[in-house]
Write a protein that holds these residues in place. Structure first.
Motif, PDB file in Angstrom:
ATOM      1  N   GLY A 114       0.612  -0.913  -0.438  1.00 34.61           N
ATOM      2  CA  GLY A 114       0.161  -0.083  -0.047  1.00 34.61           C
ATOM      3  C   GLY A 114       1.162   1.445  -0.409  1.00 34.61           C
ATOM      4  N   ASN A 115       1.781   1.192   0.570  1.00 39.48           N
ATOM      5  CA  ASN A 115       2.613   2.527   0.708  1.00 39.48           C
ATOM      6  C   ASN A 115       3.329   2.747  -0.334  1.00 39.48           C
ATOM      7  OD1 ASN A 115       5.852   3.562   1.144  1.00 39.48           O
ATOM      8  ND2 ASN A 115       4.567   4.278   2.578  1.00 39.48           N
ATOM      9  N   LEU A 116       3.702   2.196  -1.450  1.00 40.66           N
ATOM     10  CA  LEU A 116       3.935   2.142  -2.587  1.00 40.66           C
ATOM     11  C   LEU A 116       3.307   2.862  -3.131  1.00 40.66           C
ATOM     12  CD1 LEU A 116       6.435  -0.550  -3.483  1.00 40.66           C
ATOM     13  CD2 LEU A 116       6.962   1.565  -2.843  1.00 40.66           C
ATOM     14  N   LEU A 117       1.999   2.615  -3.488  1.00 44.67           N
ATOM     15  CA  LEU A 117       0.405   2.993  -3.853  1.00 44.67           C
ATOM     16  C   LEU A 117      -0.410   4.312  -3.638  1.00 44.67           C
ATOM     17  CD1 LEU A 117      -0.508  -0.709  -5.005  1.00 44.67           C
ATOM     18  CD2 LEU A 117       0.750   1.194  -6.601  1.00 44.67           C
ATOM     19  N   GLN A 118       0.700   4.451  -2.547  1.00 41.87           N
ATOM     20  CA  GLN A 118       0.193   5.610  -1.911  1.00 41.87           C
ATOM     21  C   GLN A 118      -0.215   6.727  -2.814  1.00 41.87           C
ATOM     22  OE1 GLN A 118       2.633   8.195   0.635  1.00 41.87           O
ATOM     23  NE2 GLN A 118       3.901   6.732   0.894  1.00 41.87           N
ATOM     24  N   ARG A 119      -1.437   7.419  -2.724  1.00 41.08           N
ATOM     25  CA  ARG A 119      -1.885   8.602  -3.398  1.00 41.08           C
ATOM     26  C   ARG A 119      -1.109  10.110  -3.520  1.00 41.08           C
ATOM     27  NH1 ARG A 119      -5.912   7.086  -6.511  1.00 41.08           N
ATOM     28  NH2 ARG A 119      -5.323   9.104  -8.102  1.00 41.08           N
ATOM     29  N   THR A 120      -1.366  10.877  -3.808  1.00 43.34           N
ATOM     30  CA  THR A 120      -1.176  12.273  -3.861  1.00 43.34           C
ATOM     31  C   THR A 120      -1.521  13.192  -2.815  1.00 43.34           C
ATOM     32  OG1 THR A 120       0.098  14.650  -4.838  1.00 43.34           O
ATOM     33  CG2 THR A 120      -2.105  14.047  -5.690  1.00 43.34           C
ATOM     34  N   ARG A 121      -0.573  13.925  -1.960  1.00 39.82           N
ATOM     35  CA  ARG A 121      -1.579  14.393  -1.069  1.00 39.82           C
ATOM     36  C   ARG A 121      -2.058  16.025  -1.646  1.00 39.82           C
ATOM     37  NH1 ARG A 121      -2.624  12.322   3.640  1.00 39.82           N
ATOM     38  NH2 ARG A 121      -3.390  15.079   4.676  1.00 39.82           N
ATOM     39  N   CYS A 122      -1.630  16.416  -3.309  1.00 39.68           N
ATOM     40  CA  CYS A 122      -2.363  17.649  -3.492  1.00 39.68           C
ATOM     41  C   CYS A 122      -3.484  17.821  -3.272  1.00 39.68           C
ATOM     42  CB  CYS A 122      -2.280  17.780  -5.160  1.00 39.68           C
ATOM     43  SG  CYS A 122      -3.112  19.156  -6.211  1.00 39.68           S
ATOM     44  N   PRO A 123      -3.955  19.133  -2.169  1.00 44.10           N
ATOM     45  CA  PRO A 123      -5.014  20.062  -1.671  1.00 44.10           C
ATOM     46  C   PRO A 123      -6.399  19.460  -2.476  1.00 44.10           C
ATOM     47  CG  PRO A 123      -3.707  21.241  -2.145  1.00 44.10           C
ATOM     48  CD  PRO A 123      -2.901  20.120  -2.338  1.00 44.10           C
ATOM     49  N   TYR A 124      -5.842  19.985  -3.845  1.00 39.12           N
ATOM     50  CA  TYR A 124      -6.919  19.714  -4.976  1.00 39.12           C
ATOM     51  C   TYR A 124      -7.795  18.518  -5.506  1.00 39.12           C
ATOM     52  CZ  TYR A 124      -5.753  25.057  -5.175  1.00 39.12           C
ATOM     53  OH  TYR A 124      -4.402  25.765  -4.228  1.00 39.12           O
ATOM     54  N   PHE A 125      -6.647  18.109  -5.120  1.00 39.52           N
ATOM     55  CA  PHE A 125      -6.842  16.720  -6.067  1.00 39.52           C
ATOM     56  C   PHE A 125      -7.907  15.966  -4.488  1.00 39.52           C
ATOM     57  CE2 PHE A 125      -5.547  11.661  -4.839  1.00 39.52           C
ATOM     58  CZ  PHE A 125      -6.722  11.304  -6.213  1.00 39.52           C
ATOM     59  N   ARG A 126      -7.391  16.242  -3.246  1.00 39.68           N
ATOM     60  CA  ARG A 126      -8.526  15.467  -1.915  1.00 39.68           C
ATOM     61  C   ARG A 126      -9.930  16.909  -2.171  1.00 39.68           C
ATOM     62  NH1 ARG A 126      -5.792  12.987   1.717  1.00 39.68           N
ATOM     63  NH2 ARG A 126      -6.189  13.534   3.202  1.00 39.68           N
ATOM     64  N   ASP A 127      -9.829  17.757  -2.134  1.00 37.87           N
ATOM     65  CA  ASP A 127     -11.220  18.823  -1.646  1.00 37.87           C
ATOM     66  C   ASP A 127     -11.871  18.442  -2.483  1.00 37.87           C
ATOM     67  OD1 ASP A 127     -11.404  19.400  -4.081  1.00 37.87           O
ATOM     68  OD2 ASP A 127     -10.383  21.522  -3.663  1.00 37.87           O
ATOM     69  N   ASN A 128     -12.270  17.139  -3.337  1.00 36.85           N
ATOM     70  CA  ASN A 128     -13.571  16.595  -4.470  1.00 36.85           C
ATOM     71  C   ASN A 128     -14.367  18.187  -5.102  1.00 36.85           C
ATOM     72  OD1 ASN A 128     -14.182  14.542  -5.325  1.00 36.85           O
ATOM     73  ND2 ASN A 128     -16.107  14.163  -3.823  1.00 36.85           N
ATOM     74  N   VAL A 129     -13.467  19.146  -5.383  1.00 33.47           N
ATOM     75  CA  VAL A 129     -14.487  20.024  -5.595  1.00 33.47           C
ATOM     76  C   VAL A 129     -13.219  20.923  -6.997  1.00 33.47           C
ATOM     77  CG1 VAL A 129     -15.356  22.562  -5.565  1.00 33.47           C
ATOM     78  CG2 VAL A 129     -15.585  21.019  -3.214  1.00 33.47           C
ATOM     79  N   SER A 130     -12.381  20.932  -6.666  1.00 31.71           N
ATOM     80  CA  SER A 130     -11.898  22.041  -7.696  1.00 31.71           C
ATOM     81  C   SER A 130     -11.531  21.353  -9.210  1.00 31.71           C
ATOM     82  CB  SER A 130     -10.372  22.209  -6.564  1.00 31.71           C
ATOM     83  OG  SER A 130      -9.991  22.911  -6.189  1.00 31.71           O
ATOM     84  N   ALA A 131     -11.011  21.870  -9.884  1.00 32.70           N
ATOM     85  CA  ALA A 131     -10.365  21.631 -11.316  1.00 32.70           C
ATOM     86  C   ALA A 131      -9.544  20.579 -11.172  1.00 32.70           C
ATOM     87  CB  ALA A 131     -10.233  22.919 -11.925  1.00 32.70           C
ATOM     88  N   CYS A 132      -9.364  19.229 -11.659  1.00 32.54           N
ATOM     89  CA  CYS A 132      -8.124  18.305 -11.386  1.00 32.54           C
ATOM     90  C   CYS A 132      -8.131  16.931 -12.293  1.00 32.54           C
ATOM     91  CB  CYS A 132      -8.463  18.398 -10.170  1.00 32.54           C
ATOM     92  SG  CYS A 132      -7.439  16.426  -9.493  1.00 32.54           S
ATOM     93  N   ASN A 133      -7.399  17.231 -12.524  1.00 26.69           N
ATOM     94  CA  ASN A 133      -7.069  16.196 -14.125  1.00 26.69           C
ATOM     95  C   ASN A 133      -7.142  14.512 -13.985  1.00 26.69           C
ATOM     96  OD1 ASN A 133      -7.363  18.734 -16.476  1.00 26.69           O
ATOM     97  ND2 ASN A 133      -5.335  18.877 -16.246  1.00 26.69           N
ATOM     98  N   LYS A 134      -6.876  15.056 -12.571  1.00 26.53           N
ATOM     99  CA  LYS A 134      -6.490  13.066 -12.207  1.00 26.53           C
ATOM    100  C   LYS A 134      -8.021  12.772 -11.371  1.00 26.53           C
ATOM    101  CE  LYS A 134      -2.455  13.221  -9.229  1.00 26.53           C
ATOM    102  NZ  LYS A 134      -1.783  11.749 -10.069  1.00 26.53           N
ATOM    103  N   ARG A 135      -7.908  13.410 -10.859  1.00 31.02           N
ATOM    104  CA  ARG A 135      -9.555  13.054 -10.204  1.00 31.02           C
ATOM    105  C   ARG A 135     -10.436  13.211 -11.074  1.00 31.02           C
ATOM    106  NH1 ARG A 135     -12.739  16.803  -8.226  1.00 31.02           N
ATOM    107  NH2 ARG A 135     -10.894  18.136  -7.311  1.00 31.02           N
ATOM    108  N   GLU A 136     -10.457  13.734 -12.030  1.00 31.90           N
ATOM    109  CA  GLU A 136     -11.648  14.463 -13.378  1.00 31.90           C
ATOM    110  C   GLU A 136     -11.682  14.189 -14.511  1.00 31.90           C
ATOM    111  OE1 GLU A 136     -15.103  15.990 -11.871  1.00 31.90           O
ATOM    112  OE2 GLU A 136     -15.387  16.384 -13.222  1.00 31.90           O
TER     113      GLU A 136
END
Ligand SMILES: Cc1cc2nc3c(=O)[nH]c(=O)nc-3n(C[C@H](O)[C@H](O)[C@H](O)COP(=O)(O)OP(=O)(O)OC[C@H]3O[C@@H](n4cnc5c(N)ncnc54)[C@H](O)[C@@H]3O)c2cc1C
Ligand code: SF4
Lengths: 340, 723
Positions: A114-136
């Motif tokens: 799991g450690n190797l596959l942890q995801r970024t802490r980018c706050p815009y990825f995590r906020d689930n609202v902002s524009a984010c190419n990784k999430r959406e």
């Protein structure tokens, strides 16, 4: 929270047969190992797999030593177990990169797979609202002109500048690691260097794993000179913080002359980042402070800052230089003592 | 257990807390509750044009969804500065407007918490968006100068002109957010027309009246319960927006309602410490004596409310100056209304003041401690009002000796240790001694057991213990013979747990009640024989109700006590100036390569009148200093200037100190007897520890590196050349 089913297979075969995909290609299956990344992101509604397939009764735990320097590490080994293992203590960079990561509580449950596959802490990825190419995919990247102090300066694209936040992957990548995996199509081996992919045009894809592919073990070869190795991590507080920048360094020295150097950079790049060109350049050099500084400069050639994170370029250079000098100062049997 | 006033008595409720028996507000079970969940805005300014709640209402178990389209009918009570009790001057759901990012725009109530959250997730809002101005410098913020808050004396321009040295400097401090371990929460339960509210509160009396006012019911109908608070620090000092909402929803749905506010939501639905921009001008003679002192601040507030802390007033009273000028400007922006956070005024303003004093010492080539000694005073410089007591230099001397300041070599970079640049710095801490009216009931029975009852609060500060000690002293008992009840609005009204007023006020009123009991029993604490006294008295128990109002209180302060008025007085009074003082010394180590700043030593000495309990006092000082370190090097609420969104709304990225950051930390106590400040001789100590830490560290950073960082937090990038 959305309802989801929780599945408890008893073997790797069962696990890959029942796992459902995480959602986007290249994010692998929806597995639950320690849960410290996947549950966190589900609570934020960033991930919403229909089911989680638990790996508690599936994965091997522990480290086997074969005698020729090759280690076979079960993907279910916890960070805490691995950090204390004698085989890792003999190559301090492997141990240090673990115990300088996260917190004691997290290390007790989080697994190496799991450690190797942890995801970024980018706050815009995590906020689930902002524009984010990784999430959406296709929505844009809010981080580029935003709060990006923690994000990457190496390996970025116009589409995504998220950093790979993990520590241990940067140590692992020094040792020609190979992942043993299993999927519906059978088993295969993946060179760890190839696991993560640069964001490029498609930042949603982070790895080359298939939708049902399970990492079962990690093999690595630790040369006997790796006793001279360090994980230099710069962070906002002395424990329990992600790296601003880090350097994983292993050195084979003949007096002051570099026989072989291995170097990877953390915190500042989009994927685990081995600096092979710098390694080649270092070979045969007398490791003076000037050489260490030049190595740092070379390691960040082509780096691009995005405003708030501009400082990571000079900081990263100095982190590399410091790591090299700290490794040089080691006497083979001693670890670089640091606080926890 | 022995020990009365001053003794290092361990917290009397400590065992309960460790065993999980202490019940915090959210721990109270109510029969058959519903669960509420807040929904917050995802734009920084604009209007809600439509709400699509069909999907949300379809979630099984959803009872109702409140928003401006289905409001709860609450009436604004106003902020404390306008005589109210709320954290903001408006009510949620009063209009379709979105005032800031993260504002509460709806609340879902459902049978269980998962249904409430799922429904919240399914609500769809359509907005008409406007460009917000959420930070200093954004287009559209509105500065409002507050002339009433300006303080001046003498001719500042003339003083500057005459000065041998002048400095003109700007300092900034970042926004900080409360992240107490105990999350914000509210449970409301009605019984007919009577309401019980379980809510973490630093002011149960104010909450009682404030909640009643917002609901439009009589305050007598409201009962507020908050026996333990899991970290307050000002964040739980005034009524939250959501508490009356939960009460109103509970009334409508005729069921108890529970709300937990998530960690993320706590960043925008409660108060915070706002960012400041400050300017200081100093004029000094060649001997270091200050001729002119000017300190002005710009403080961020919400669009709707004027909230400023104006620490320049306290700063202006610290040192000698022939002429003084202060001023404060409130800058209205699209953000939630800020509020109290530990030493609200002094923390940011003393970072600027004490950094500037250090800069002056450098300019004058004077030792920074000696510069402060040169400007030490007995009376504040603005109106010449004498201090009740002031032991500032004793604090410098005591902490300085322990620290080894006599070895200080002022040359920048002179103390390098291998790869580590070492620096030393020091700064003054001060906090006004304030008090507020309060009352108490003390009960003593013939077995020698006492019970003290007051609607005061223990935020983890040790109030239960200190009050027990005061009663033990006043009644001649052992501490373990005293029970204390706090945190319930049905008890005799106490003070707000804010402004460091609690101990001084509580001890003063407990003393009165105990003295009266002794008089009525015809004995004294020193010679009491409980059984004999009660036999002679002819009753098995005795009870006293006492009130106390501090010197300088308004005429109607006693009445205000029963009406939820805060009534804080002190600090800069007419006759006296009352402050506690301290001095803090910091050693920093900065890696020469990567520049991360570590603080291996932090020493403080404090003088605050009579110390009630050495142990709890030490904890208060140390806790303040730890937070000061965080304020100096770590804490920053990261606001996206484009939207006003908080981009680090979790405790992984909102960095506060961890154990590894705190190495050798010491708090020392300078003995001080102050007979003028209040009958108890006690000065508040809950906040002073944090004051001055940031400047001491910044000054040490300069000493180590030659880089003067005029903002906090000071981070790696401030010590690295980019480019
Ligand atoms: C507050 C906080 C601070 C942290 N700080 C640090 C830090 O400083 N440094 C650092 O390196 N890390 C840090 N971490 C990250 C932490 O190390 C990871 O969350 C953890 O290692 C993940 O392991 P896990 O077993 O819990 O993975 P899980 O959450 O269970 O899984 C993570 C992902 O990997 C997949 N997965 C898991 N195992 C396998 C497998 N065997 N095969 C295929 N796919 C698999 C899952 O499907 C999931 O997508 C931090 C995390 C938190 C929450
Ligand atoms: S940097 Fe990547 S993860 Fe972050 S907002 Fe941009 S696209 Fe999303």
């Amino acid at each position: 929270m959305r309802p989801f089913s929780f599945r408890r297979p008893g073997s790797p075969e069962e696990a890959v047969a029942m796992v459902e995909p995480m959602g986007v290609a290249g994010q692998g299956g929806a597995f639950h190992a320690g849960g410290t990344t996947v549950i966190d992101l589900m609570k934020l509604h960033v991930l919403h797999p229909p089911s989680l397939t638990d790996l508690g009764d599936v994965l091997e735990r522990g480290i086997e030593e074969t005698g020729d320097g090759t280690l076979r590490v079960g993907a279910g080994t916890t960070m805490a177990e691995a950090a204390e293992h004698p085989a890792f203590l003999r190559a301090p960079v492997l141990s240090e990169a673990l115990w300088k990561a996260a917190s004691a509580q997290l290390r007790n449950v989080a697994t190496l797979g799991g450690n190797l596959l942890q995801r970024t802490r980018c706050p815009y990825f995590r906020d689930n609202v902002s524009a984010c190419n990784k999430r959406e995919p296709g929505s844009g990247c809010a981080a580029k002109d935003g709060i990006n102090r923690l994000l990457a300066v190496l390996g970025t694209s116009e589409e995504c500048i998220a950093n790979y936040p993990g520590d241990w992957a940067n140590a692992l990548i020094l040792f020609d690691a190979v992942l043993e995996t299993r999927s519906g199509e059978g088993g295969r081996e993946i060179a760890f260097d190839d696991l993560h992919v640069l964001p490029g045009e498609d930042p949603a894809r982070e790895t080359i794993l298939g939708d049902d592919e399970l990492i079962t073990a990690i093999r690595l070869t630790v040369p006997d000179w790796a006793g001279r190795s360090v994980y230099t991590k710069v962070r906002d507080r002395d424990s329990y913080a992600f790296a601003l920048t880090s350097a994983a360094v292993a050195l084979d020295l003949d007096g002051e002359t570099v026989r072989e150097a291995r170097l990877a950079i953390g915190g500042a790049a989009t994927v685990p980042w081995r600096a092979r060109e710098v390694e080649d350049w270092l070979q045969g050099q007398t490791l003076t402070e000037d050489v260490a500084v030049e190595a740092g400069r070379r390691a960040f050639e082509g780096a691009q800052g995005w405003g708030e994170n501009d400082f990571k370029i000079p900081l990263g250079r100095d982190t590399v230089a410091r790591g090299l000098m700290e490794a040089k100062a080691m006497t083979p049997e001693t670890n670089s003592g640091d606080s926890q | 257990m022995t020990g009365r006033i001053g003794a290092a008595v361990s917290r009397i409720e400590g065992r309960k807390k460790v065993m999980g028996e202490a019940r915090y507000a959210a721990d109270f079970a109510v029969p058959n509750p519903l669960y509420a969940h807040l929904v917050t805005s995802t734009i920084g300014r604009g209007t809600i044009t439509a709400i699509d709640d069909a999907d949300a209402r379809a979630v099984p178990g959803v009872r109702d969804i409140y928003s401006h389209a289905n409001p709860l009918g609450l009436t604004p009570d106003g902020m404390m500065s306008t005589g109210g009790h709320a954290q903001q001057g408006w009510e949620p759901f009063d209009a379709p407007d979105v005032r800031f990012y993260g504002e509460t725009i709806a609340m879902v109530v459902a049978d269980d918490i998962l249904a409430a959250r799922e429904a919240a997730k399914r609500l769809r809002f359509t907005y008409s968006e406007e460009t917000p101005a959420p930070v200093f410098g954004a287009e559209g913020v509105e500065p409002e100068e507050l002339p009433d808050d300006a303080l001046s004396s003498g001719d500042i321009e003339a003083a500057m002109q005459a000065a041998a040295q002048t400095l003109d400097l700007d300092y900034d401090t970042a926004a900080n957010t409360h992240n107490a371990m105990e999350l914000f929460a509210t449970t409301a339960q009605w019984s007919g027309e009577d309401l019980t509210v379980y809510v973490p509160s630093q002011w149960v009396e104010g909450f009682r009246v404030g909640i009643a006012n917002e609901l439009g019911i009589a305050p007598e109908r409201v009962h507020v319960v908050s026996p333990y608070v899991g970290g307050g620090f000002g964040g739980k000092g005034s009524v939250f927006t959501f508490t009356p909402m939960v009460a109103a929803a509970s009334k409508r749905l005729n069921r108890p309602v529970k709300l937990y506010v998530t960690r993320e939501q706590g960043f925008t639905t409660a108060s915070f410490r706002a960012e400041t921009q400050q300017s200081i001008r100093l004029g000094a003679g060649a001997d270091g004596r200050l001729t002119g002192f000017e300190h002005t601040g710009r403080e961020l507030s919400s669009r709707t409310d004027t909230y400023v802390v104006n620490g320049a007033e306290a700063a202006a009273r610290m040192y000698h100056a022939d002429a003084v000028r202060t001023g404060v400007t409130c800058v209205h922006a699209d953000r939630q209304t800020p509020g109290f956070m530990r030493a609200p005024a002094e923390t940011p303003y003393f970072f600027a003041l004490e950094s500037a004093v250090d800069e002056l010492a450098r300019r004058l080539e004077m030792d920074p401690v000696e510069l402060r000694r040169t400007n030490d005073i007995d009376a504040e410089p603005v109106n010449g009002v004498p201090y009740t007591s002031r032991s500032l230099m004793e604090c410098y001397d005591m902490a300085g000796e322990a620290f080894g300041w006599s070895d200080y070599d002022p040359a920048v970079g002179s103390m390098r240790d291998g790869d580590w640049l070492v620096g030393w710095g020091c700064a003054t801490a001060a906090y006004p001694t304030q008090m507020a009216p309060c009352s108490v009931r003390v009960h003593l029975d013939r077995t020698g057991r006492a019970r003290v009852m007051v609607a005061s609060h223990d935020l983890g500060t040790g109030a239960y213990t200190v009050i027990a000690q005061a009663a033990a002293e006043g009644l001649g008992l052992e501490v373990d013979r005293v029970d204390v009840e706090l945190g319930d609005s049905r008890l005799p009204p106490g003070t707000i747990a804010g402004g460091s007023v609690s101990t001084a006020s509580n001890v003063s009123v407990v003393q009165i009640a105990c003295e009266r009991i002794m008089q009525r029993l015809g004995t004294t604490p020193g010679e009491i024989d409980v059984e004999a006294a009660f036999n002679a008295f002819g009753q098995a128990a005795i009870e006293e109700y006492a009130e106390w109002t501090p010197r300088g209180s308004q005429k109607n302060a006693r009445r205000g006590l029963y009406r939820g008025q805060v009534g804080i007085v002190g600090g800069a009074e007419e006759e006296y100036t009352a402050f506690a003082f301290g001095a803090e010394y910091a050693e920093v180590r900065i890696n020469r390569w990567t520049r991360e700043i570590r603080v291996p030593r932090l020493y403080g000495a404090f003088a605050a009148g009579r110390i009630m309990n050495e142990k709890t006092a030490t904890s208060q000082y140390l806790g303040g200093m730890v937070w000061g370190l965080g304020h100096a090097l770590q804490e920053k609420t990261e606001i996206d200037p484009r939207t006003g969104a908080v981009m680090n709304d979790n405790i992984s990225e909102y960095i506060v100190p961890v154990n590894a950051d705190i190495v050798d930390i010491r708090a020392m106590m300078v003995p001080e007897e102050d007979t003028l400040v209040n009958p108890a001789g006690v000065k508040g100590i809950g906040e002073i520890g944090i004051v001055g830490t940031a400047a001491a560290i910044a000054n040490a950073v300069y000493h180590a590196t030659g880089i003067r960082v005029r903002h906090v937090p000071i981070r790696v990038e401030d010590l690295i050349e980019t480019g």
